[in-house]
Design a protein around this motif. Structure first.
Motif, short mmCIF file in Angstrom:
data_model
loop_
_atom_site.label_atom_id
_atom_site.label_comp_id
_atom_site.label_asym_id
_atom_site.label_seq_id
_atom_site.Cartn_x
_atom_site.Cartn_y
_atom_site.Cartn_z
N ARG A 40 0.84 -1.20 0.00
CA ARG A 40 0.00 0.00 0.00
C ARG A 40 0.88 1.25 0.00
NH1 ARG A 40 -1.93 1.59 4.31
NH2 ARG A 40 -1.85 -0.44 5.33
N ASP A 44 1.25 4.26 -2.80
CA ASP A 44 0.83 5.63 -2.50
C ASP A 44 1.99 6.61 -2.49
OD1 ASP A 44 -1.66 4.65 -2.38
OD2 ASP A 44 -1.79 4.58 -0.20
N LYS A 45 3.08 6.16 -1.92
CA LYS A 45 4.18 7.12 -1.75
C LYS A 45 5.26 7.02 -2.81
CE LYS A 45 3.12 8.07 2.84
NZ LYS A 45 3.44 9.05 3.85
N ARG A 46 5.28 5.91 -3.51
CA ARG A 46 6.28 5.71 -4.55
C ARG A 46 7.68 6.05 -4.08
NH1 ARG A 46 3.42 7.01 -10.04
NH2 ARG A 46 1.28 6.65 -9.40
N GLU A 70 4.12 -6.27 -10.49
CA GLU A 70 2.94 -6.40 -11.34
C GLU A 70 2.17 -5.10 -11.45
OE1 GLU A 70 0.83 -9.64 -9.71
OE2 GLU A 70 2.18 -11.11 -10.61
N ASP A 71 2.35 -4.25 -10.47
CA ASP A 71 1.61 -3.00 -10.48
C ASP A 71 2.41 -1.94 -11.22
OD1 ASP A 71 0.52 -0.47 -9.79
OD2 ASP A 71 -0.56 -1.46 -8.16
N ALA A 72 1.74 -1.33 -12.18
CA ALA A 72 2.45 -0.35 -13.01
C ALA A 72 3.01 0.79 -12.19
CB ALA A 72 1.51 0.20 -14.07
N ARG A 73 2.37 1.05 -11.04
CA ARG A 73 2.81 2.18 -10.25
C ARG A 73 4.09 1.89 -9.49
NH1 ARG A 73 -2.82 2.69 -7.40
NH2 ARG A 73 -2.67 0.52 -7.94
N ASN A 142 4.75 9.21 -18.92
CA ASN A 142 3.57 8.36 -19.03
C ASN A 142 2.52 8.95 -19.92
OD1 ASN A 142 3.83 5.94 -17.63
ND2 ASN A 142 3.98 7.11 -15.75
N SER A 143 2.15 10.14 -19.60
CA SER A 143 1.02 10.73 -20.31
C SER A 143 1.47 11.61 -21.45
CB SER A 143 0.17 11.54 -19.33
OG SER A 143 0.99 12.49 -18.68
N LEU A 144 2.78 11.67 -21.66
CA LEU A 144 3.29 12.55 -22.70
C LEU A 144 2.81 13.97 -22.49
CD1 LEU A 144 3.10 10.49 -25.99
CD2 LEU A 144 4.84 10.57 -24.24
N LYS A 145 2.74 14.36 -21.25
CA LYS A 145 2.26 15.71 -20.98
C LYS A 145 3.32 16.52 -20.24
CE LYS A 145 -2.70 15.15 -20.85
NZ LYS A 145 -3.84 14.83 -20.00
N GLU A 152 -1.57 21.63 -17.22
CA GLU A 152 -1.12 20.55 -18.08
C GLU A 152 -1.08 21.03 -19.53
OE1 GLU A 152 -3.47 17.12 -17.77
OE2 GLU A 152 -2.27 16.23 -16.17
N MET B 1 -2.05 4.87 2.33
CA MET B 1 -2.18 5.48 3.66
C MET B 1 -3.65 5.57 4.04
SD MET B 1 -0.66 9.09 4.92
CE MET B 1 -1.05 9.79 3.32
N SER B 169 -4.04 1.06 -11.97
CA SER B 169 -2.89 1.94 -12.03
C SER B 169 -3.32 3.32 -12.48
CB SER B 169 -1.84 1.39 -12.99
OG SER B 169 -1.65 0.03 -12.78
N ILE B 172 -1.54 6.25 -14.86
CA ILE B 172 -0.44 5.68 -15.62
C ILE B 172 -0.94 5.14 -16.94
CG2 ILE B 172 1.21 3.79 -15.66
CD1 ILE B 172 1.89 4.40 -12.88
N THR B 173 -0.27 5.51 -17.98
CA THR B 173 -0.72 5.10 -19.31
C THR B 173 -0.37 3.64 -19.56
OG1 THR B 173 -0.26 7.32 -20.08
CG2 THR B 173 -0.60 5.62 -21.74
N GLU B 214 -8.71 8.38 -20.64
CA GLU B 214 -8.07 9.32 -21.54
C GLU B 214 -7.24 8.56 -22.56
OE1 GLU B 214 -5.78 13.40 -20.52
OE2 GLU B 214 -4.65 11.55 -20.29
N VAL B 216 -4.11 8.30 -24.92
CA VAL B 216 -2.78 8.87 -25.15
C VAL B 216 -2.35 8.41 -26.53
CG1 VAL B 216 -0.42 9.00 -24.34
CG2 VAL B 216 -2.27 8.76 -22.71
N ARG B 222 -5.21 5.80 -20.50
CA ARG B 222 -4.92 5.86 -19.08
C ARG B 222 -6.14 6.34 -18.33
NH1 ARG B 222 -1.90 10.78 -16.46
NH2 ARG B 222 -2.82 12.52 -17.56
#
Lengths: 226, 226
Positions: A40, A44-46, A70-73, A142-145, A152, B1, B169, B172-173, B214, B216, B222
């Motif tokens: 978790r 959340d905190k990466r 497995e989680d993209a994050r 990620n979002s190309l932004k 944004e 959290m 995720s 995240i794209t 969205e 991309v 994403r």
DNA sequence: CCCTGCTGTGACAAAACCGTAACGATTCGG
DNA sequence: CCGAATCGTTACGGTTTTGTCACAGCAGGG
């Protein structure tokens, strides 16, 4: 400040690691004592690095690791595995699964510190691989932004690659040929207005910050560091 | 959290609780001073635990509680009730209505902390396995249904897998290839309109929230984190 | 067996994106 | 001040990517 997540169920071990790490560097330390909360927190905190003990109550360390990957994050967060000395099979499994480093307990404080520092140096240049920050600019792969002063800005993939190429080396002039090669893959010197056009479009989108892209006549362009 | 919502009209009590809880754990605290805003916050933010004082201006605490339990979005959030010592009848009513725990003021900080921690430990594992919540979205893996702003939306299994893949995720794209692999099991790059079609159907069903998905360009899709 | 709902596919439309040519503007050396 | 080189700007057509739609196969339940 790099954040480090320490996952171990023994409090004094966490304490030991904390003290060791903080002695010479300035880290933000987060602790977790079981796998679920570790997952978790990681989401959340990466954190920038995870120190993961394999011996955990409830969810086993290797399982935690698999979930992380497995989680993209969290899959790009480097993990250092910790375990009792001699559990060779675990080590092999861990490295096969893609652990970034490995340490047997009991470990020497100095060694731990060095490994963490190395790992950070290895992975930090691009801040976890997803977001590049330079002054008020914040490029999200990620979002190309582009996040600029809270708003944004959408970039096309070419624009993104171009801006990225320049922003990665702020203050350094990149020749037209270099940029063409990096962004378009051209190898030869080519007479084209394509590059200019995209520079213009970029400047347009950057608005008031458009002049951060400076043209160096006869050579190419450079991104001004702020 | 874990997020905790504190509902009390006395500011110094909220302060006291905050300080107590933050001393040993890392919680995200949200405060409300009246019943109506408490309900609103509970719906929107979905805290993991609600500390609810029964003595509130305007809407009475028990009424707030009943409302919480009637709304599908909040009915599974555990509630700890707080009240002045001795109001026994309230306690009984509260527990009959399904409050998860109960504390009389003035309470010991340590007791409060322990109760919150226990409640979190008790309820978190269940929630983690079956229901994924992200902003106003609440995906139930069991019934393959989506709960969005109090209304149930039926999803087909493909739609569900697709939405789940993205919602897991947020922000995240995911590349078209990734999604095709996750949802359909394709391994190769495939030129197909299938993904787009299902994205369209999803957006349709999400209604006003359709734009949470969205695209991309050149990469994939994403899910916007809220 | 029929009906219903789900799914994938192809055709087509719409939108986004990109490179190029043409030309104006600017710089720089002489 | 002039000319050449370089860069900026604009408009436009072609290409790629994505959205939308209609339809047919298919499976499952009645």
């Amino acid at each position: 400040m790099p954040a480090i997540l320490i996952v171990d169920d023994e409090e004094d071990i966490r304490e030991l690691i904390s003290v060791t790490l903080m002695r010479e560097e300035d880290y933000k330390l987060i602790e977790a004592s079981d796998g679920l909360s570790a997952l978790r927190i990681a989401r959340d905190k990466r954190p920038d690095v995870i120190l993961l003990d394999l011996m955990l109550p409830g969810m086993d360390g290797l399982t935690v690791f698999r979930n992380l990957r497995e989680d993209a994050r969290t899959k790009s967060i480097p993990v250092i595995m910790l375990t009792a000395r001699g559990r060779l099979e675990e080590k092999i499994t861990g490295l096969e699964l893609g652990a970034d480093d490995y340490m047997a307990k009991p470990f020497s404080p100095k060694e731990l510190m060095l490994r963490v520092r190395n790992l950070l140096r290895r992975t930090n240049p691009n801040q976890g691989g997803n977001v590049i920050v330079s002054g008020p600019f914040s490029l999200d792969k990620n979002s190309l932004k582009l996040l600029l002063e809270g708003t944004e800005i959408e970039l096309t993939s070419t624009e993104f690659k171009l801006l990225l190429s320049m922003i990665e080396s702020p203050g350094i002039t990149q020749g037209r040929g270099d940029l063409l090669k990096k962004v378009w893959g051209y190898s030869d010197r080519i007479q084209t207005r394509t590059l200019d056009t995209h520079i213009k479009r970029l400047r347009e989108k950057l608005g008031a910050h458009g002049n951060s892209i400076e043209t160096v006549r006869g050579v190419g362009y450079r991104f001004l560091e702020t």
